[in-house]
Design a protein around this motif. Structure first.
Motif, PDB file in Angstrom:
ATOM      1  N   SER A 102     -53.828 108.676   7.804  1.00  0.00           N
ATOM      2  CA  SER A 102     -52.867 108.872   8.900  1.00  0.00           C
ATOM      3  C   SER A 102     -52.461 107.518   9.467  1.00  0.00           C
ATOM      4  N   LYS A 103     -51.205 107.160   9.217  1.00  0.00           N
ATOM      5  CA  LYS A 103     -50.726 105.865   9.720  1.00  0.00           C
ATOM      6  C   LYS A 103     -50.677 105.868  11.250  1.00  0.00           C
ATOM      7  N   ALA A 104     -50.395 107.051  11.837  1.00  0.00           N
ATOM      8  CA  ALA A 104     -50.336 107.143  13.300  1.00  0.00           C
ATOM      9  C   ALA A 104     -51.727 106.869  13.878  1.00  0.00           C
ATOM     10  N   THR A 117     -50.791  93.912  14.919  1.00  0.00           N
ATOM     11  CA  THR A 117     -49.992  94.717  13.985  1.00  0.00           C
ATOM     12  C   THR A 117     -48.566  94.783  14.521  1.00  0.00           C
ATOM     13  N   ALA A 118     -47.629  95.305  13.723  1.00  0.00           N
ATOM     14  CA  ALA A 118     -46.237  95.401  14.165  1.00  0.00           C
ATOM     15  C   ALA A 118     -46.118  96.423  15.303  1.00  0.00           C
ATOM     16  N   GLU A 119     -45.166  96.206  16.219  1.00  0.00           N
ATOM     17  CA  GLU A 119     -44.889  97.166  17.302  1.00  0.00           C
ATOM     18  C   GLU A 119     -44.418  98.480  16.687  1.00  0.00           C
ATOM     19  N   VAL A 142     -39.396 103.047   8.719  1.00  0.00           N
ATOM     20  CA  VAL A 142     -39.778 104.437   8.997  1.00  0.00           C
ATOM     21  C   VAL A 142     -40.879 104.825   8.007  1.00  0.00           C
ATOM     22  N   LYS A 143     -42.002 105.308   8.538  1.00  0.00           N
ATOM     23  CA  LYS A 143     -43.143 105.628   7.670  1.00  0.00           C
ATOM     24  C   LYS A 143     -43.620 107.061   7.871  1.00  0.00           C
ATOM     25  N   ALA A 144     -43.800 107.768   6.771  1.00  0.00           N
ATOM     26  CA  ALA A 144     -44.447 109.084   6.844  1.00  0.00           C
ATOM     27  C   ALA A 144     -45.895 108.853   7.259  1.00  0.00           C
ATOM     28  N   GLY A 152     -43.799 106.585   0.966  1.00  0.00           N
ATOM     29  CA  GLY A 152     -43.480 107.062   2.312  1.00  0.00           C
ATOM     30  C   GLY A 152     -43.063 105.995   3.300  1.00  0.00           C
ATOM     31  N   VAL A 153     -42.796 104.780   2.807  1.00  0.00           N
ATOM     32  CA  VAL A 153     -42.377 103.693   3.700  1.00  0.00           C
ATOM     33  C   VAL A 153     -40.931 103.331   3.383  1.00  0.00           C
ATOM     34  N   ILE A 154     -40.039 103.481   4.378  1.00  0.00           N
ATOM     35  CA  ILE A 154     -38.626 103.213   4.108  1.00  0.00           C
ATOM     36  C   ILE A 154     -38.121 102.123   5.053  1.00  0.00           C
ATOM     37  N   ILE A 155     -37.661 101.025   4.460  1.00  0.00           N
ATOM     38  CA  ILE A 155     -37.131  99.930   5.271  1.00  0.00           C
ATOM     39  C   ILE A 155     -35.640 100.189   5.488  1.00  0.00           C
ATOM     40  N   CYS A 156     -35.218 100.233   6.752  1.00  0.00           N
ATOM     41  CA  CYS A 156     -33.846 100.643   7.078  1.00  0.00           C
ATOM     42  C   CYS A 156     -33.105  99.490   7.740  1.00  0.00           C
ATOM     43  N   ILE A 184     -42.326 104.770  13.531  1.00  0.00           N
ATOM     44  CA  ILE A 184     -41.182 103.863  13.398  1.00  0.00           C
ATOM     45  C   ILE A 184     -41.648 102.494  13.868  1.00  0.00           C
ATOM     46  N   GLU A 185     -41.501 101.525  12.961  1.00  0.00           N
ATOM     47  CA  GLU A 185     -42.134 100.232  13.192  1.00  0.00           C
ATOM     48  C   GLU A 185     -41.135  99.095  13.216  1.00  0.00           C
ATOM     49  N   GLU A 186     -41.495  98.088  13.969  1.00  0.00           N
ATOM     50  CA  GLU A 186     -40.765  96.812  13.961  1.00  0.00           C
ATOM     51  C   GLU A 186     -40.884  96.204  12.557  1.00  0.00           C
ATOM     52  N   PHE A 187     -39.804  95.601  12.061  1.00  0.00           N
ATOM     53  CA  PHE A 187     -39.814  94.944  10.750  1.00  0.00           C
ATOM     54  C   PHE A 187     -40.354  93.536  10.927  1.00  0.00           C
ATOM     55  N   ILE A 188     -41.412  93.208  10.183  1.00  0.00           N
ATOM     56  CA  ILE A 188     -41.968  91.861  10.304  1.00  0.00           C
ATOM     57  C   ILE A 188     -41.842  91.140   8.964  1.00  0.00           C
ATOM     58  N   THR A 189     -41.834  89.812   9.001  1.00  0.00           N
ATOM     59  CA  THR A 189     -41.640  89.060   7.756  1.00  0.00           C
ATOM     60  C   THR A 189     -42.754  88.040   7.565  1.00  0.00           C
ATOM     61  N   ARG A 191     -45.565  86.229   4.246  1.00  0.00           N
ATOM     62  CA  ARG A 191     -46.253  86.436   2.970  1.00  0.00           C
ATOM     63  C   ARG A 191     -47.198  87.618   3.100  1.00  0.00           C
ATOM     64  N   GLU A 192     -47.214  88.472   2.078  1.00  0.00           N
ATOM     65  CA  GLU A 192     -48.174  89.583   2.105  1.00  0.00           C
ATOM     66  C   GLU A 192     -49.453  89.175   1.379  1.00  0.00           C
ATOM     67  N   VAL A 193     -50.572  89.556   1.945  1.00  0.00           N
ATOM     68  CA  VAL A 193     -51.868  89.288   1.315  1.00  0.00           C
ATOM     69  C   VAL A 193     -52.708  90.550   1.374  1.00  0.00           C
ATOM     70  N   HIS A 213     -47.479  92.756  -6.280  1.00  0.00           N
ATOM     71  CA  HIS A 213     -46.014  92.643  -6.419  1.00  0.00           C
ATOM     72  C   HIS A 213     -45.501  94.070  -6.499  1.00  0.00           C
ATOM     73  N   LYS A 214     -45.015  94.602  -5.374  1.00  0.00           N
ATOM     74  CA  LYS A 214     -44.757  96.047  -5.296  1.00  0.00           C
ATOM     75  C   LYS A 214     -43.444  96.484  -5.929  1.00  0.00           C
ATOM     76  N   ARG A 215     -42.434  95.601  -5.912  1.00  0.00           N
ATOM     77  CA  ARG A 215     -41.129  96.033  -6.419  1.00  0.00           C
ATOM     78  C   ARG A 215     -41.093  96.022  -7.941  1.00  0.00           C
ATOM     79  N   LEU A 282     -50.461  95.306   8.099  1.00  0.00           N
ATOM     80  CA  LEU A 282     -49.365  96.201   7.678  1.00  0.00           C
ATOM     81  C   LEU A 282     -49.911  97.599   7.495  1.00  0.00           C
ATOM     82  N   GLU A 283     -51.071  97.665   6.859  1.00  0.00           N
ATOM     83  CA  GLU A 283     -51.696  98.966   6.614  1.00  0.00           C
ATOM     84  C   GLU A 283     -53.155  98.778   6.250  1.00  0.00           C
ATOM     85  N   TYR A 284     -53.889  99.865   6.429  1.00  0.00           N
ATOM     86  CA  TYR A 284     -55.258  99.930   5.916  1.00  0.00           C
ATOM     87  C   TYR A 284     -55.273 100.898   4.733  1.00  0.00           C
TER      88      TYR A 284
HETATM   89  P1  AMP Z   1     -47.474 100.113   3.627  1.00  0.00           P
HETATM   90  O1  AMP Z   1     -47.705 101.276   2.710  1.00  0.00           O
HETATM   91  O2  AMP Z   1     -47.522 100.454   5.077  1.00  0.00           O
HETATM   92  O3  AMP Z   1     -48.234  98.866   3.274  1.00  0.00           O
HETATM   93  O4  AMP Z   1     -45.982  99.648   3.302  1.00  0.00           O
HETATM   94  C1  AMP Z   1     -45.590  99.348   1.983  1.00  0.00           C
HETATM   95  C2  AMP Z   1     -44.811  98.054   1.970  1.00  0.00           C
HETATM   96  O5  AMP Z   1     -43.696  98.135   2.870  1.00  0.00           O
HETATM   97  C3  AMP Z   1     -45.611  96.861   2.455  1.00  0.00           C
HETATM   98  O6  AMP Z   1     -46.379  96.301   1.435  1.00  0.00           O
HETATM   99  C4  AMP Z   1     -44.529  95.945   2.947  1.00  0.00           C
HETATM  100  O7  AMP Z   1     -43.939  95.241   1.869  1.00  0.00           O
HETATM  101  C5  AMP Z   1     -43.511  96.904   3.511  1.00  0.00           C
HETATM  102  N1  AMP Z   1     -43.701  97.078   4.969  1.00  0.00           N
HETATM  103  C6  AMP Z   1     -44.470  98.004   5.583  1.00  0.00           C
HETATM  104  N2  AMP Z   1     -44.431  97.871   6.914  1.00  0.00           N
HETATM  105  C7  AMP Z   1     -43.614  96.859   7.173  1.00  0.00           C
HETATM  106  C8  AMP Z   1     -43.152  96.207   8.370  1.00  0.00           C
HETATM  107  N3  AMP Z   1     -43.529  96.626   9.585  1.00  0.00           N
HETATM  108  N4  AMP Z   1     -42.313  95.162   8.245  1.00  0.00           N
HETATM  109  C9  AMP Z   1     -41.915  94.729   7.030  1.00  0.00           C
HETATM  110  N5  AMP Z   1     -42.294  95.285   5.874  1.00  0.00           N
HETATM  111  C10 AMP Z   1     -43.137  96.339   5.925  1.00  0.00           C
END
Ligand code: AMP
Ligand code: GLY
Length: 427
Positions: A102-104, A117-119, A142-144, A152-156, A184-189, A191-193, A213-215, A282-284
């Protein structure tokens, strides 16, 4: 000991290989496994969500320890079910697995305990969410709430896209009940680790860092996938950043769980973004990452059985994790078309070039199966070609070299795994 691993991906193949290095393992089983895993462990065709059959299997084979690779069974409470039967199992119970399920829940926990974490805002009602996005800042995310196979993560980038995302998740129910609630989350930028860590309920021990490398396509273009390649360690995750994360993120997360009276034993996977304001979560996830594990575990020097047992027994503070001072890179060979439609059943050639006694090149199987005397493709991500090198540059070169050893119709890979890290370092 008799050990059972549950799962069928490259991650589980890497876990199996690492377990076999332990002198404590008498017999290794993996359910359901794949064609590559079947060469090193006994496999059986049981669905990962069929807990009753899995429990029966574990009893029949006198399994001393079960290790769960995947999120679905963990979030559905496989650990609780095994424990009820007196079976020893590595992983978080259902309540603790909510950290991923549960992301919430995860966001509320982070907010309450001041974990960076992001707002965000949480919505159970589509109309209210649609109202909120009218005045929101873009891009936003927007995240389910629940599990959605990584989709379930959509960047808009606009109101229109956010509106569509809400419709898709909350009304069309594209991810089923996982979309009853959204974040619904703030977009942050930045490097991902990825930092995978062991946890015994009190102590949290982070492993060496990695990056996924997700894409689907080069330069981070194309659709999101399960992961097209990974390297370890990440050159961006400096000692200073690690120190900050240990104090402000890792330890604080375990303390937060404890204060909520939730015991977490298993893997906590911290998905981090290194932003200009500092690292943020970003997530656990509550399991090993795929394909991060293929790169990280190859560099782990410890006996993995000992670490799993220390987690279960609450003795992780007695173990010091050690990693080789080299680098490892995993390049995924996928079926053309993945993550959308692709063909299965293509014969894979060249697998015999990988020698199981080799300590530099590894071919981890994911979507493969046996068909008569051949091994054929059976999924989107087919193989994880992994190599170790003295440094990232050498490991990248070797992994790509070995990618040419195997072939199947529709073989597709990204050609830039590790590239941006090498370029940034060269500057
Ligand atoms: P998650 O499953 O929450 O890790 O999201 C999948 C991918 O979406 C992440 O690895 C990030 O590349 C991107 N992402 C998720 N949340 C954000 C955020 N708040 N800002 C920017 N990118 C995000
Ligand atoms: N590689 C990302 C994950 O396993 O979720």
């Amino acid at each position: 000991m008799n050990i059972l691993v549950i799962g069928s991906g490259g991650r589980e193949h890497a876990i199996c290989l690492k377990l076999l290095q332990s002198s404590k393992v008498k017999k290794l089983y993996c359910v359901p496994g794949n064609a590559g895993i079947a060469e090193i462990a006994e496999t059986a065709d049981i669905a990962v969500m069929d807990f009753e059959k899995l429990i029966k299997f574990a009893k029949k084979k006198e399994i001393d320890l079960t290790v769960v690779g995947m999120d679905d069974p963990l979030c559905a409470g496989i650990v609780d079910e095994f424990e009820k039967e007196g079976l020893r199992i590595f992983g978080p119970r259902k309540e603790a697995a909510r950290l991923e399920g549960s992301k919430a829940y995860a966001k509320e926990l982070m907010k309450k305990y001041n974990i960076p974490t992001a707002e965000y805002e949480i919505f159970n009602d589509a109309a209210k969410a649609k109202e909120y996005i009218k005045a929101a800042k873009y891009p936003l995310v927007v995240k389910a709430d629940g599990l959605a196979l990584g989709k379930g993560v959509i960047i808009c980038s606009s109101y229109g896209e956010a509106y569509e995302a809400i419709e898709k998740i909350m009304l069309a129910k594209e991810f089923g009940k996982s979309g009853d609630t959204i974040v619904i989350e703030e977009f942050i930028t930045g490097r991902e680790v990825s930092v995978l860590s062991f946890c015994d309920g009190k102590t949290v021990s982070p492993m060496s860092s990695s990056q996924d490398h997700k894409r689907a396509k080069d330069n981070d273009e194309g659709l999101n996938t399960g992961g097209m390649g990974a390297f370890s360690p990440s050159p961006f995750y400096t000692e200073e950043i690690e120190e900050y994360c240990v104090e402000n993120i890792y330890k604080r997360t375990v303390e937060a769980l404890n204060r909520e009276a939730v015991e977490f034993k298993g893997i906590i996977f911290f998905g981090l973004m290194l932003t200009e304001e500092g690292p943020k979560v970003l997530e656990y996830n509550v399991r090993f990452g795929d394909p991060e594990t293929q790169a990280v575990l190859l560099r782990l020097k410890n006996d993995l059985v000992e670490v799993f047992e220390a987690c279960i027994e609450g003795k992780l503070n007695k173990i010091k994790l050690e990693f080789e001072a080299n680098a490892a890179v995993c390049v995924i060979l996928a079926s053309e078309g993945y993550p959308q439609k692709y063909e299965k059943g293509m014969v894979i050639k060249g697998l015999d070039k990988f020698n199981s006694a080799d300590n530099e090149f590894y071919c981890f199987h994911a979507g493969t199966k046996k068909a008569g005397a051949e091994i054929v493709t059976n999924g989107g991500r087919v193989l994880g070609i992994t190599a170790k090198g003295a440094d990232l540059k050498e490991a990248v070169k070797k992994a790509y070299e070995a990618c040419e050893w195997v072939d199947f119709k529709g073989k597709y890979k990204r050609s830039d795994i590790g590239k941006s890290a090498l370029e940034a370092r060269g500057r």
